[in-house]
Design a protein around this motif. Sequence first.
Motif, mmCIF file in Angstrom:
data_model
loop_
_atom_site.group_PDB
_atom_site.id
_atom_site.type_symbol
_atom_site.label_atom_id
_atom_site.label_comp_id
_atom_site.label_asym_id
_atom_site.label_seq_id
_atom_site.Cartn_x
_atom_site.Cartn_y
_atom_site.Cartn_z
ATOM 1 N N PHE A 58 -5.917 -2.391 12.759
ATOM 2 C CA PHE A 58 -4.750 -2.374 12.031
ATOM 3 C C PHE A 58 -5.113 -2.693 10.649
ATOM 4 N N THR A 59 -6.241 -2.718 10.148
ATOM 5 C CA THR A 59 -6.763 -2.845 8.695
ATOM 6 C C THR A 59 -6.370 -1.707 8.086
ATOM 7 N N GLY A 60 -6.427 -0.484 8.763
ATOM 8 C CA GLY A 60 -6.159 0.935 8.029
ATOM 9 C C GLY A 60 -4.516 0.932 7.917
ATOM 10 N N THR A 61 -3.873 0.683 9.005
ATOM 11 C CA THR A 61 -2.441 0.584 9.087
ATOM 12 C C THR A 61 -1.894 -0.403 7.782
ATOM 13 N N GLU A 62 -2.428 -1.505 7.712
ATOM 14 C CA GLU A 62 -2.154 -2.564 6.710
ATOM 15 C C GLU A 62 -2.486 -1.804 5.423
ATOM 16 N N TRP B 120 -11.271 2.820 2.847
ATOM 17 C CA TRP B 120 -10.522 3.628 4.000
ATOM 18 C C TRP B 120 -10.252 5.106 3.328
ATOM 19 N N PRO B 121 -10.348 5.935 4.327
ATOM 20 C CA PRO B 121 -10.187 7.458 3.552
ATOM 21 C C PRO B 121 -8.821 7.701 3.059
ATOM 22 N N TYR B 122 -8.694 8.123 1.863
ATOM 23 C CA TYR B 122 -7.399 8.591 1.002
ATOM 24 C C TYR B 122 -7.330 9.921 1.130
ATOM 25 N N GLY C 248 -0.770 16.713 7.508
ATOM 26 C CA GLY C 248 -1.547 15.794 6.792
ATOM 27 C C GLY C 248 -1.011 14.589 6.922
ATOM 28 N N SER C 249 -0.987 13.575 5.765
ATOM 29 C CA SER C 249 -0.464 12.343 5.662
ATOM 30 C C SER C 249 0.963 12.270 5.961
ATOM 31 N N MET C 250 1.141 11.029 6.726
ATOM 32 C CA MET C 250 2.773 10.817 6.863
ATOM 33 C C MET C 250 3.223 9.893 5.974
ATOM 34 N N ILE C 251 2.449 9.304 5.053
ATOM 35 C CA ILE C 251 2.985 8.309 4.086
ATOM 36 C C ILE C 251 3.837 8.826 3.183
ATOM 37 N N TRP D 254 -2.372 1.322 4.404
ATOM 38 C CA TRP D 254 -1.501 2.466 3.804
ATOM 39 C C TRP D 254 0.163 2.017 3.700
ATOM 40 N N THR D 255 0.467 0.796 4.463
ATOM 41 C CA THR D 255 1.653 0.139 4.071
ATOM 42 C C THR D 255 1.505 -0.303 2.710
#
Length: 188
Positions: free
Chosen positions: A117-121, A17-19, A88-91, A123-124
């Motif tokens: 959901f795999t992308g959400t999984e 996934w893009p980071y 940008g990222s909300m992480i 980043w969590t």
Amino acid sequence: MHEKSLAVRKRMFGRAWPYRANLRDGIVPSWPEITSNSLSAPACVNDEVARNWLNNLEVRKAIHTAEESVVRRWELCTFQLEYDHDLGSMIPYHKNLTSKGYSALIFSGDHDMCVPFTGTEAWTRSLGYKIVDEWRPWLINDQVAGFIQGYANNLTFLTIKGAGHTVPEYKPEEALYFYKHFLDGTPI
């Protein structure tokens, strides 16, 4: 549009996934703008049912929405909204708040074609929090409604079986169940 290739971070099951994606400054195109040059719009932007429901007078009254004199008609996909790529990222925001003890429930429909959901999984997991409740099914009426995983710092990731991007639209009973339990502080 990205200036250069994105760095890729490996995730479980060999997917990537893009980071730290670098986003170009400027106005984010709306769905109507994106789809205006295509032969058909993606199914996830067909808002006819939601638009009819939101504009029903009884529904408007029940959900305490703005009077028709303020908002004549609700439109979901419109050219009227503009916003910039600016944060940008909300992480980092999630990490900041959860590290201070604020509870967070992150959820995704497992049929979401806009944000899988795999992308959400991924980043969590990238927050690096210890798993305190292993990946397991959650149930409604003795039926699997999705899967859930709990992390330290009151972070919970949950999937909803059969739901698309707008979970309450696809699975209202399941959405009400997990929202209520999360807000009440009771186990899902």
